[in-house]
Design a protein around this motif. Structure first.
Motif, PDB file in Angstrom:
ATOM      1  N   ASP A   1       0.903  -1.414  -0.138  1.00  0.00           N
ATOM      2  CA  ASP A   1       0.025  -0.098  -0.125  1.00  0.00           C
ATOM      3  C   ASP A   1       0.857   1.281  -0.111  1.00  0.00           C
ATOM      4  O   ASP A   1       2.111   1.440   0.072  1.00  0.00           O
ATOM      5  N   ARG A   2       0.311   2.339   0.022  1.00  0.00           N
ATOM      6  CA  ARG A   2       0.925   3.699  -0.125  1.00  0.00           C
ATOM      7  C   ARG A   2       1.553   3.963   1.066  1.00  0.00           C
ATOM      8  O   ARG A   2       2.913   4.539   0.936  1.00  0.00           O
ATOM      9  N   ALA A   3       1.309   3.479   2.150  1.00  0.00           N
ATOM     10  CA  ALA A   3       2.303   3.585   3.520  1.00  0.00           C
ATOM     11  C   ALA A   3       3.555   2.711   3.440  1.00  0.00           C
ATOM     12  O   ALA A   3       4.252   2.679   4.383  1.00  0.00           O
TER      13      ALA A   3
ATOM     14  N   ASN B   1      -7.010   2.500   2.589  1.00  0.00           N
ATOM     15  CA  ASN B   1      -7.539   3.923   3.198  1.00  0.00           C
ATOM     16  C   ASN B   1      -8.922   4.072   2.764  1.00  0.00           C
ATOM     17  O   ASN B   1      -8.918   3.824   1.619  1.00  0.00           O
ATOM     18  N   ASN B   2      -9.766   4.422   3.437  1.00  0.00           N
ATOM     19  CA  ASN B   2     -11.257   4.410   3.181  1.00  0.00           C
ATOM     20  C   ASN B   2     -11.669   6.123   2.411  1.00  0.00           C
ATOM     21  O   ASN B   2     -12.456   6.160   1.701  1.00  0.00           O
TER      22      ASN B   2
ATOM     23  N   GLY C   1      -9.358   9.715   1.073  1.00  0.00           N
ATOM     24  CA  GLY C   1      -8.078  10.184   0.354  1.00  0.00           C
ATOM     25  C   GLY C   1      -7.577   9.269  -0.701  1.00  0.00           C
ATOM     26  O   GLY C   1      -8.313   8.318  -1.024  1.00  0.00           O
ATOM     27  N   THR C   2      -6.388   9.613  -1.267  1.00  0.00           N
ATOM     28  CA  THR C   2      -5.750   8.863  -2.394  1.00  0.00           C
ATOM     29  C   THR C   2      -5.015   7.864  -1.490  1.00  0.00           C
ATOM     30  O   THR C   2      -4.245   7.662  -0.769  1.00  0.00           O
ATOM     31  N   GLU C   3      -5.216   6.444  -2.442  1.00  0.00           N
ATOM     32  CA  GLU C   3      -4.492   5.367  -1.865  1.00  0.00           C
ATOM     33  C   GLU C   3      -3.878   4.498  -3.332  1.00  0.00           C
ATOM     34  O   GLU C   3      -4.459   4.757  -4.297  1.00  0.00           O
ATOM     35  N   THR C   4      -3.048   4.059  -3.135  1.00  0.00           N
ATOM     36  CA  THR C   4      -2.152   3.376  -4.148  1.00  0.00           C
ATOM     37  C   THR C   4      -1.919   1.610  -3.643  1.00  0.00           C
ATOM     38  O   THR C   4      -1.169   1.637  -2.667  1.00  0.00           O
ATOM     39  N   ALA C   5      -2.221   0.895  -4.677  1.00  0.00           N
ATOM     40  CA  ALA C   5      -1.645  -0.733  -4.619  1.00  0.00           C
ATOM     41  C   ALA C   5      -0.804  -0.843  -5.502  1.00  0.00           C
ATOM     42  O   ALA C   5      -0.972  -0.409  -6.726  1.00  0.00           O
ATOM     43  N   THR C   6       0.135  -1.590  -5.122  1.00  0.00           N
ATOM     44  CA  THR C   6       1.540  -1.971  -6.056  1.00  0.00           C
ATOM     45  C   THR C   6       1.656  -3.263  -6.155  1.00  0.00           C
ATOM     46  O   THR C   6       1.598  -3.975  -4.798  1.00  0.00           O
ATOM     47  N   LEU C   7       1.865  -3.903  -7.184  1.00  0.00           N
ATOM     48  CA  LEU C   7       2.317  -5.498  -7.142  1.00  0.00           C
ATOM     49  C   LEU C   7       3.495  -5.312  -7.858  1.00  0.00           C
ATOM     50  O   LEU C   7       3.753  -5.050  -8.526  1.00  0.00           O
ATOM     51  N   LEU C   8       4.379  -6.104  -6.978  1.00  0.00           N
ATOM     52  CA  LEU C   8       5.570  -6.251  -7.423  1.00  0.00           C
ATOM     53  C   LEU C   8       5.985  -7.786  -7.746  1.00  0.00           C
ATOM     54  O   LEU C   8       5.570  -8.700  -6.950  1.00  0.00           O
ATOM     55  N   ASN C   9       6.574  -8.167  -8.749  1.00  0.00           N
ATOM     56  CA  ASN C   9       6.995  -9.461  -8.776  1.00  0.00           C
ATOM     57  C   ASN C   9       8.166 -10.102  -8.029  1.00  0.00           C
ATOM     58  O   ASN C   9       8.638  -9.127  -7.041  1.00  0.00           O
ATOM     59  N   ALA C  10       8.562 -11.328  -8.248  1.00  0.00           N
ATOM     60  CA  ALA C  10       9.492 -11.744  -7.096  1.00  0.00           C
ATOM     61  C   ALA C  10      10.796 -11.167  -7.096  1.00  0.00           C
ATOM     62  O   ALA C  10      11.540 -11.218  -6.408  1.00  0.00           O
ATOM     63  N   SER C  11      11.129 -10.571  -8.274  1.00  0.00           N
ATOM     64  CA  SER C  11      12.454  -9.770  -8.832  1.00  0.00           C
ATOM     65  C   SER C  11      12.260  -8.210  -7.928  1.00  0.00           C
ATOM     66  O   SER C  11      13.286  -7.565  -8.163  1.00  0.00           O
ATOM     67  N   GLY C  12      11.097  -7.931  -7.450  1.00  0.00           N
ATOM     68  CA  GLY C  12      11.047  -6.471  -6.851  1.00  0.00           C
ATOM     69  C   GLY C  12      10.593  -5.517  -7.842  1.00  0.00           C
ATOM     70  O   GLY C  12      10.639  -4.415  -7.465  1.00  0.00           O
ATOM     71  N   ARG C  13      10.349  -5.972  -9.393  1.00  0.00           N
ATOM     72  CA  ARG C  13       9.784  -5.061 -10.215  1.00  0.00           C
ATOM     73  C   ARG C  13       8.242  -4.759 -10.354  1.00  0.00           C
ATOM     74  O   ARG C  13       7.701  -5.714 -10.043  1.00  0.00           O
TER      75      ARG C  13
ATOM     76  N   LYS D   1      -9.255   7.128  -5.357  1.00  0.00           N
ATOM     77  CA  LYS D   1      -9.704   8.096  -4.071  1.00  0.00           C
ATOM     78  C   LYS D   1     -10.882   7.804  -3.417  1.00  0.00           C
ATOM     79  O   LYS D   1     -12.030   7.805  -3.823  1.00  0.00           O
ATOM     80  N   GLY D   2     -10.719   7.616  -2.069  1.00  0.00           N
ATOM     81  CA  GLY D   2     -11.879   6.841  -1.291  1.00  0.00           C
ATOM     82  C   GLY D   2     -12.749   8.002  -1.183  1.00  0.00           C
ATOM     83  O   GLY D   2     -12.372   9.051  -0.907  1.00  0.00           O
ATOM     84  N   LYS D   3     -14.156   7.789  -0.919  1.00  0.00           N
ATOM     85  CA  LYS D   3     -15.145   8.799  -0.354  1.00  0.00           C
ATOM     86  C   LYS D   3     -15.232   8.642   1.218  1.00  0.00           C
ATOM     87  O   LYS D   3     -16.282   9.452   1.514  1.00  0.00           O
TER      88      LYS D   3
END
Length: 167
Positions: free
Chosen positions: A82-84, A130-131, A133-145, A153-155
């Motif tokens: 997550d963003r945090a 986060n419910n 404000g702005t939130e980001t989910a990031t998916l990284l592969n096993a190499s960290g890319r 942006k949640g309401k």
């Protein structure tokens, strides 16, 4: 007219002026983001009902990861962050071609279709996404890319589920 392959076709529209035929083109829209690969699907960042900390409430918060390839992908070492910076690392899990796995925020028995973040993992016992404000989910592969990310942006709804389609 959208043909589903990212190509727009001209659509004839009668102009009504001396039999003149005008070609109108549909407004440009982004082509589908994912043509294959491992990527996010739906993310439900705010489950229905109040955030009361119960297992059912935490498990109603989830991220779906889809395998858009024609072959199984081993997710061992893949990470969702997550963003945090809170991070879930997949253990051995083979995600079949065209299949989806749901990563739930709470705890439970892991299966091929559902895995659980279990926030007691690394001392955290709370929600991830986060419910408001702005939130980001990031998916990284096993190499960290980074192989995918999704920002929303949640309401901050109190009793209504909120989700986003990241396809």
């Amino acid at each position: 007219m959208f043909r589903g392959n990212g190509i727009r076709a001209a659509v004839p529209v009668a102009a009504g002026v001396a039999g003149l035929l005008v070609c109108a083109v549909a407004p440009a829209q982004a082509a589908p983001r994912h043509q294959g690969g491992v990527h996010f699907g739906w993310i439900q960042y705010n489950g229905p009902g109040a955030d009361n900390g119960s297992l059912a409430s935490r498990n109603s918060e989830y991220v779906q990861i889809h395998n858009g390839t024609r072959y199984a992908v081993q997710l061992k070492g893949y990470k969702v962050r997550d963003r945090a910076g809170w991070t879930y690392t997949f253990r051995a899990l083979s995600l079949g071609a065209g299949k989806t796995v749901t990563l739930r925020t709470g705890s439970g028995r892991n299966t091929a279709a559902n895995v659980h973040w279990d926030h007691r993992y690394k001392g955290r016992a709370a929600y991830v996404w986060n419910n408001s404000g702005t939130e980001t989910a990031t998916l990284l592969n096993a190499s960290g890319r980074s192989v995918d990310s999704c920002t929303w942006k949640g309401k901050g709804q109190r009793t209504k589920a909120e989700n986003v389609n990241c396809h």
